[in-house]
Design an enzyme around this catalytic site. Sequence first.
Site, PDB file in Angstrom:
ATOM      1  N   HIS A  26      39.109  35.976  33.017  1.00 10.56           N
ATOM      2  CA  HIS A  26      37.745  36.441  33.306  1.00 10.56           C
ATOM      3  C   HIS A  26      37.210  37.274  32.158  1.00 10.56           C
ATOM      4  O   HIS A  26      37.869  37.467  31.137  1.00 10.56           O
ATOM      5  CB  HIS A  26      37.696  37.170  34.654  1.00 10.56           C
ATOM      6  CG  HIS A  26      38.608  38.361  34.762  1.00 10.56           C
ATOM      7  ND1 HIS A  26      38.498  39.466  33.932  1.00 10.56           N
ATOM      8  CD2 HIS A  26      39.646  38.626  35.595  1.00 10.56           C
ATOM      9  CE1 HIS A  26      39.416  40.354  34.269  1.00 10.56           C
ATOM     10  NE2 HIS A  26      40.145  39.860  35.262  1.00 10.56           N
ATOM     11  N   HIS A  65      39.367  40.067  30.640  1.00 13.81           N
ATOM     12  CA  HIS A  65      40.406  39.601  29.711  1.00 13.81           C
ATOM     13  C   HIS A  65      39.787  39.302  28.348  1.00 13.81           C
ATOM     14  O   HIS A  65      40.328  39.672  27.309  1.00 13.81           O
ATOM     15  CB  HIS A  65      41.061  38.303  30.217  1.00 13.81           C
ATOM     16  CG  HIS A  65      41.673  38.408  31.590  1.00 13.81           C
ATOM     17  ND1 HIS A  65      41.475  37.466  32.556  1.00 13.81           N
ATOM     18  CD2 HIS A  65      42.469  39.349  32.141  1.00 13.81           C
ATOM     19  CE1 HIS A  65      42.129  37.805  33.651  1.00 13.81           C
ATOM     20  NE2 HIS A  65      42.741  38.950  33.430  1.00 13.81           N
ATOM     21  N   CYS A 123      51.783  45.686  50.706  1.00 13.55           N
ATOM     22  CA  CYS A 123      50.643  44.766  50.501  1.00 13.55           C
ATOM     23  C   CYS A 123      51.110  43.611  49.628  1.00 13.55           C
ATOM     24  O   CYS A 123      51.542  43.817  48.500  1.00 13.55           O
ATOM     25  CB  CYS A 123      49.456  45.469  49.853  1.00 13.55           C
ATOM     26  SG  CYS A 123      48.130  44.290  49.435  1.00 13.55           S
ATOM     27  N   CYS A 180      49.069  43.218  46.316  1.00 16.21           N
ATOM     28  CA  CYS A 180      49.420  44.163  45.249  1.00 16.21           C
ATOM     29  C   CYS A 180      50.883  44.037  44.849  1.00 16.21           C
ATOM     30  O   CYS A 180      51.276  44.533  43.808  1.00 16.21           O
ATOM     31  CB  CYS A 180      49.197  45.600  45.693  1.00 16.21           C
ATOM     32  SG  CYS A 180      47.501  46.015  46.058  1.00 16.21           S
ATOM     33  N   CYS A 233      44.319  47.517  52.621  1.00 17.11           N
ATOM     34  CA  CYS A 233      44.449  47.767  51.189  1.00 17.11           C
ATOM     35  C   CYS A 233      43.043  47.642  50.593  1.00 17.11           C
ATOM     36  O   CYS A 233      42.387  46.626  50.793  1.00 17.11           O
ATOM     37  CB  CYS A 233      45.380  46.741  50.552  1.00 17.11           C
ATOM     38  SG  CYS A 233      45.202  46.685  48.758  1.00 17.11           S
ATOM     39  N   HIS A 237      42.517  44.479  48.521  1.00 14.72           N
ATOM     40  CA  HIS A 237      42.703  43.149  49.112  1.00 14.72           C
ATOM     41  C   HIS A 237      42.079  42.979  50.496  1.00 14.72           C
ATOM     42  O   HIS A 237      42.109  41.893  51.054  1.00 14.72           O
ATOM     43  CB  HIS A 237      44.194  42.793  49.133  1.00 14.72           C
ATOM     44  CG  HIS A 237      44.736  42.628  47.745  1.00 14.72           C
ATOM     45  ND1 HIS A 237      45.378  43.648  47.081  1.00 14.72           N
ATOM     46  CD2 HIS A 237      44.657  41.592  46.888  1.00 14.72           C
ATOM     47  CE1 HIS A 237      45.699  43.231  45.866  1.00 14.72           C
ATOM     48  NE2 HIS A 237      45.271  41.998  45.718  1.00 14.72           N
ATOM     49  N   LYS A 243      28.624  45.206  41.336  1.00 17.36           N
ATOM     50  CA  LYS A 243      29.947  44.651  41.093  1.00 17.36           C
ATOM     51  C   LYS A 243      29.832  43.122  41.076  1.00 17.36           C
ATOM     52  O   LYS A 243      29.049  42.556  41.814  1.00 17.36           O
ATOM     53  CB  LYS A 243      30.871  45.101  42.236  1.00 17.36           C
ATOM     54  CG  LYS A 243      32.329  45.077  41.849  1.00 17.36           C
ATOM     55  CD  LYS A 243      33.216  45.621  42.958  1.00 17.36           C
ATOM     56  CE  LYS A 243      34.629  45.145  42.648  1.00 17.36           C
ATOM     57  NZ  LYS A 243      35.640  45.584  43.552  1.00 17.36           N
ATOM     58  N   LYS A 285      31.791  36.564  43.735  1.00 19.37           N
ATOM     59  CA  LYS A 285      31.398  35.167  43.957  1.00 19.37           C
ATOM     60  C   LYS A 285      30.254  35.099  44.965  1.00 19.37           C
ATOM     61  O   LYS A 285      29.313  34.344  44.785  1.00 19.37           O
ATOM     62  CB  LYS A 285      32.598  34.361  44.474  1.00 19.37           C
ATOM     63  CG  LYS A 285      33.594  34.017  43.367  1.00 19.37           C
ATOM     64  CD  LYS A 285      34.177  32.608  43.560  1.00 19.37           C
ATOM     65  CE  LYS A 285      34.975  32.188  42.325  1.00 19.37           C
ATOM     66  NZ  LYS A 285      36.356  32.722  42.312  1.00 19.37           N
TER      67      LYS A 285
HETATM   68 ZN   LIG Z   1      46.597  45.123  47.914  1.00 20.24          ZN
END
Ligand SMILES: [Zn+2]
Length: 510
Positions: free
Chosen positions: A18, A21, A126, A129, A144, A147, A297, A300
């Site tokens: 993305h 990176h 999690c 993670c 989390c 997530h 932010k 999608k």
């Molecule tokens: Zn997580």
Amino acid sequence: MAPRYYTTPIYYVNGDPHIGHAHTTVMGDILKRLNLMRGDDTFYSTGTDEHGQKNQEAIEKSGMDAEIYLSKLSDRFRELFDRLNIQYDCYIRTTFESHKTVVTKVLAHLHEKALIYKKDYTGLYCVGCEQFKKESDLDGHGNCPDHQRPPIKQTETNYFFKISLFQDWLKKWLMSDDNLIQPLFYRNEVLAMLVEPLEDLCISRPKSRVWLGIELPFDTDYVTYVWFDALLNYITNVGYGISSDFDKWWNNSIHLMAKDIIKTHIIYWPIMLKAIDVAPPSRFRIHGYWVGEGGQKMAKSLGNVIEPNDMIDLVGPDGFRFYLAKSMGGTDAQISKALVLSTYNTDLANNLGNLHSRVVKFVDKRFAGRVPPKTRTFPEDRALQEYVAEKANETVMNCDLISIPNLIATSLEIADRLNLYFNDAAPWKMVKIEEEKERVHSVLYAMLDCLRMLFELLTPVIPETASKALVSLGSKPVGVAAARHTFLPDGLRQHATFGEIVDLFPRIDN
Ligand SMILES: [Zn+2]
């Protein structure tokens, strides 16, 4: 001159490359090229992190052979970096044998020193993670926060690394040098994480749950926790334990990263090194997040996700590199297709590209494609050259991750000044007057010589286009070997023949 070792984080392959990176990796490439211009020997590493539970699940789902599958994922990153002209010296993959050897050696060493012990642990885990969570890490719904799902209660016997022993050392070290972390406010974030005692770090995963990882040398029922494994890439790359060059690079190491991974890099990683008697990293250089236009932010569901490959298709690798370099220092910055396109058209097509085209085409036509000779130097023209040389030298000498946008700002400032100078001098008027011949030569030579320095300065950011521009002027592209490049007036050879004159940045209408 001083050697420098720049690193990007190694990227977790389970997901598309993305914009984050692309950004860190392009900035590392710009810094590498700037250091070479300064005459500093530079080593630059990037690569992919390929172990852990998420990758394992993806392999199982794909039904493919693990090795083939991981190579395919890693290649998507490498292909993006190749499209972006990244000159890395090392592309590490954590599945390399050389890396496994280092991880195994470090674990055995820590185990011998009794810094690793085994215990039962019950906690909230999690899967996303791949980490146990504390209650205080969860959001108001018990999920989390990264997530959006609740962790599962799980008991496991695992190996732990006694990082708590090093907390006081770490705090002192963090305060010992104000240049260690830039921007400096990230140091406060790290110190805030150190107010409470550190819990020992779980560094293993039972093979019954995770098989994709590096086996512990002292217990074959376990593999190494993916972060512990990944961080060690930084010393693998420069030959820890095998190369006599290790100290040369490691003692000048500069870790580049986004702000979300400061805990692993600035708390766990220095402690791991301290525990094996290796010096901590020399510098941490941190950038923010890319957000959508208006500061939202990227998601999608909002339709504002920017894919790096799409941006390269839109404005070319240099157009995209330029946008990244111009827009982000140490904090968050905005990106959208419209912003990238308008920056390209305004700064590159209308300003830099147009300036180059006006000057070079004017000289090409009237001086048969050659740099005009100077029969006399006029002080005002010389002053222009000196201004550009001084600005360029100062910018290259002082450039660091968070000041890369200054390099762009300075370049645009120089371009504006050159545009104005050309308009005011109006050589197309003087060229018709015989008595003005010497002055015309002096003005045009100065303009071409300033363009040379401007495109040399921009080479680390837009390497391909800057090289084309330099060749068109009858000059040479800036070399990639470590030899100090000093910006000096009159570097352009008189009578030099122009190379091919191309439209550097054709306008893009969309
Ligand atoms: Zn997580």
